[in-house]
Design a protein around this motif. Structure first.
Motif, PDB file in Angstrom:
ATOM      1  N   TYR A  21       0.680  -1.228  -0.004  1.00  0.00           N
ATOM      2  CA  TYR A  21      -0.003  -0.116  -0.067  1.00  0.00           C
ATOM      3  C   TYR A  21       0.945   1.116  -0.181  1.00  0.00           C
ATOM      4  O   TYR A  21       0.630   2.119  -0.772  1.00  0.00           O
ATOM      5  CB  TYR A  21      -1.026  -0.139   1.314  1.00  0.00           C
ATOM      6  N   ILE A  61      -6.277   4.633  -0.879  1.00  0.00           N
ATOM      7  CA  ILE A  61      -5.037   4.226  -0.528  1.00  0.00           C
ATOM      8  C   ILE A  61      -4.959   4.452   1.090  1.00  0.00           C
ATOM      9  O   ILE A  61      -4.778   3.848   2.025  1.00  0.00           O
ATOM     10  CB  ILE A  61      -3.826   4.473  -1.334  1.00  0.00           C
ATOM     11  N   MET A  64      -7.054   2.258   2.788  1.00  0.00           N
ATOM     12  CA  MET A  64      -6.773   0.916   2.879  1.00  0.00           C
ATOM     13  C   MET A  64      -5.548   0.823   3.749  1.00  0.00           C
ATOM     14  O   MET A  64      -5.431  -0.035   4.629  1.00  0.00           O
ATOM     15  CB  MET A  64      -5.981   0.646   1.543  1.00  0.00           C
ATOM     16  N   CYS A 108      -8.969  -1.977  -1.523  1.00  0.00           N
ATOM     17  CA  CYS A 108      -7.933  -2.080  -2.537  1.00  0.00           C
ATOM     18  C   CYS A 108      -8.395  -2.582  -3.754  1.00  0.00           C
ATOM     19  O   CYS A 108      -7.729  -2.259  -4.852  1.00  0.00           O
ATOM     20  CB  CYS A 108      -6.974  -3.399  -2.058  1.00  0.00           C
ATOM     21  N   GLU A 111      -9.552   0.293  -5.748  1.00  0.00           N
ATOM     22  CA  GLU A 111      -8.549   1.001  -5.987  1.00  0.00           C
ATOM     23  C   GLU A 111      -7.733   0.563  -7.497  1.00  0.00           C
ATOM     24  O   GLU A 111      -7.600   1.183  -8.228  1.00  0.00           O
ATOM     25  CB  GLU A 111      -7.451   1.293  -5.068  1.00  0.00           C
TER      26      GLU A 111
END
Length: 135
Positions: A21, A61, A64, A108, A111
């Motif tokens: 990440y 992010i 995340m 995630c 994304e």
């Protein structure tokens, strides 16, 4: 009944995810800086769309990362609870850590799908008709 070692299995997974990440965040931050410089020189709709996409991806992010950190903290508290013989609390915290990890991976996935859209914008600009190919 779980043992202290059961929650510990999440440590390597969460640690590797956090590294991945962070690498994604750093790579996107560099791209944003580069595109922002280009946008200052040329006010281009394609650049604006790319920056908007990147802004959303950076936000995802951060979520995340936050969910991954909370998962790790919950996992640590689970180990502590099991170690101090608070079995039910330990099991509940371990379940929470798995749910938080699931949430982190779900964000995630969102994304990653947006990353594909960002490339689509670039490819549209490269094609003479301004459209990307459907596959």
């Amino acid at each position: 009944m779980i043992e202290v070692t059961t929650p510990a299995i999440l440590f390597p997974a969460v640690s590797l995810l956090m590294l991945a990440y962070t690498n994604r965040f750093l790579a996107l931050a560099k791209i944003v800086r580069d595109l922002a410089g280009q946008l200052i020189e040329h006010d281009d709709e394609s650049l604006r769309r790319q920056i908007d996409n990147l802004e959303l991806r950076l936000t995802l992010i951060k979520w995340m990362q936050a969910l991954g950190i909370l998962s790790l903290l919950s996992c640590l508290m689970s180990i502590l609870a099991v170690h101090t013989e608070l079995q039910m609390l330990g099991e509940a915290l371990f379940g929470l850590s798995i749910l938080l990890l699931f949430a982190s991976l779900s964000v995630c996935l969102r994304e990653v799908l947006l990353a594909g859209n960002a490339l689509k914008v670039v490819l549209e600009k490269c094609r003479p008709d301004g459209k990307s190919r459907k596959r």
